[in-house]
Design a protein around this motif. Structure first.
Motif, PDB file in Angstrom:
ATOM      1  N   LYS A  27      33.985  13.069  94.860  1.00 50.18           N
ATOM      2  CA  LYS A  27      34.948  11.965  94.828  1.00 50.18           C
ATOM      3  C   LYS A  27      34.251  10.732  95.389  1.00 50.18           C
ATOM      4  O   LYS A  27      33.616  10.804  96.440  1.00 50.18           O
ATOM      5  CB  LYS A  27      36.184  12.286  95.661  1.00 50.18           C
ATOM      6  N   TRP A  29      33.945   6.074  95.496  1.00 50.50           N
ATOM      7  CA  TRP A  29      34.403   4.708  95.255  1.00 50.50           C
ATOM      8  C   TRP A  29      33.347   4.015  94.419  1.00 50.50           C
ATOM      9  O   TRP A  29      32.159   4.061  94.749  1.00 50.50           O
ATOM     10  CB  TRP A  29      34.525   3.915  96.556  1.00 50.50           C
ATOM     11  N   ARG A  40      37.584  -1.729  95.102  1.00 55.26           N
ATOM     12  CA  ARG A  40      37.182  -0.320  95.050  1.00 55.26           C
ATOM     13  C   ARG A  40      37.993   0.394  93.982  1.00 55.26           C
ATOM     14  O   ARG A  40      39.207   0.262  93.935  1.00 55.26           O
ATOM     15  CB  ARG A  40      37.397   0.361  96.396  1.00 55.26           C
ATOM     16  N   MET A  42      38.536   4.317  92.356  1.00 51.93           N
ATOM     17  CA  MET A  42      38.251   5.734  92.535  1.00 51.93           C
ATOM     18  C   MET A  42      37.640   6.298  91.263  1.00 51.93           C
ATOM     19  O   MET A  42      38.172   6.087  90.164  1.00 51.93           O
ATOM     20  CB  MET A  42      39.513   6.506  92.889  1.00 51.93           C
ATOM     21  N   ARG A  75      29.937   4.997  96.454  1.00 47.56           N
ATOM     22  CA  ARG A  75      29.899   5.657  97.758  1.00 47.56           C
ATOM     23  C   ARG A  75      30.921   6.791  97.765  1.00 47.56           C
ATOM     24  O   ARG A  75      31.972   6.687  97.144  1.00 47.56           O
ATOM     25  CB  ARG A  75      30.268   4.688  98.893  1.00 47.56           C
ATOM     26  N   HIS A  76      30.616   7.860  98.507  1.00 51.38           N
ATOM     27  CA  HIS A  76      31.607   8.936  98.677  1.00 51.38           C
ATOM     28  C   HIS A  76      32.880   8.353  99.272  1.00 51.38           C
ATOM     29  O   HIS A  76      32.830   7.486 100.132  1.00 51.38           O
ATOM     30  CB  HIS A  76      31.067  10.013  99.626  1.00 51.38           C
ATOM     31  N   ARG A  77      34.016   8.870  98.828  1.00 52.17           N
ATOM     32  CA  ARG A  77      35.279   8.374  99.384  1.00 52.17           C
ATOM     33  C   ARG A  77      35.929   9.354 100.334  1.00 52.17           C
ATOM     34  O   ARG A  77      36.875   9.022 101.005  1.00 52.17           O
ATOM     35  CB  ARG A  77      36.232   7.951  98.273  1.00 52.17           C
ATOM     36  N   GLU A  78      35.447  10.556 100.405  1.00 53.54           N
ATOM     37  CA  GLU A  78      35.991  11.495 101.373  1.00 53.54           C
ATOM     38  C   GLU A  78      35.089  11.496 102.601  1.00 53.54           C
ATOM     39  O   GLU A  78      33.952  11.063 102.540  1.00 53.54           O
ATOM     40  CB  GLU A  78      36.105  12.878 100.739  1.00 53.54           C
ATOM     41  N   CYS A  84      27.717   7.018 103.563  1.00 55.73           N
ATOM     42  CA  CYS A  84      28.591   6.312 102.625  1.00 55.73           C
ATOM     43  C   CYS A  84      29.774   5.676 103.353  1.00 55.73           C
ATOM     44  O   CYS A  84      30.134   4.527 103.083  1.00 55.73           O
ATOM     45  CB  CYS A  84      29.086   7.257 101.534  1.00 55.73           C
ATOM     46  N   VAL A  88      30.666   1.642 103.397  1.00 55.83           N
ATOM     47  CA  VAL A  88      31.944   1.086 102.941  1.00 55.83           C
ATOM     48  C   VAL A  88      32.554   0.227 104.045  1.00 55.83           C
ATOM     49  O   VAL A  88      33.018  -0.892 103.786  1.00 55.83           O
ATOM     50  CB  VAL A  88      32.923   2.194 102.507  1.00 55.83           C
ATOM     51  N   GLU A 102      43.744   0.161  95.157  1.00 57.19           N
ATOM     52  CA  GLU A 102      42.612   1.059  95.367  1.00 57.19           C
ATOM     53  C   GLU A 102      42.925   2.472  94.920  1.00 57.19           C
ATOM     54  O   GLU A 102      42.267   3.398  95.309  1.00 57.19           O
ATOM     55  CB  GLU A 102      42.201   1.053  96.834  1.00 57.19           C
TER      56      GLU A 102
END
Length: 103
Positions: A27, A29, A40, A42, A75-78, A84, A88, A102
């Motif tokens: 997951k 961004w 951003r 997803m 970038r990773h979102r979790e 990452c 962000v 977002e």
């Protein structure tokens, strides 16, 4: 091929530019810097070697497309990736969010 404005380098380490940083299904961004701030979107990583992601809002090609800058603007979102997450936060601190959704 989809492009986004260049994301400025933040420090000397940018692991997100390396194919081995990503796994299919991660997951993430997709980040765009605009005159109005940071946007951003997803996305899910589809194929790190190909530089492809999926945006569920895209209606063609099952939402899969290749990013011209590969993963420079992704970038990773979790919370699984400190590098990452830090990047962000730095981007958001440097430029205000432009108010776009977002997802």
């Amino acid at each position: 091929m989809t492009t986004s404005p260049a994301i400025p380098a933040r420090g000397s380490k940018e692991p997100w530019r390396s194919d081995d940083h990503w796994k299919a299904g991660d997951k993430a961004w997709w980040i765009s810097l605009t005159g109005g701030g940071v946007s951003r979107t997803m996305v899910d990583i589809v194929d790190p070697a190909e530089g492809t992601v999926r945006d569920p809002r895209v209606t063609y090609n099952d939402g899969v497309f290749r990013l011209a800058d590969r993963f420079a603007s992704v970038r990773h979102r979790e919370g699984s990736c400190t590098s990452c997450a830090d990047s962000v936060l730095e981007l958001l601190a440097a430029r205000p969010c432009n108010g776009k959704s977002e997802n």
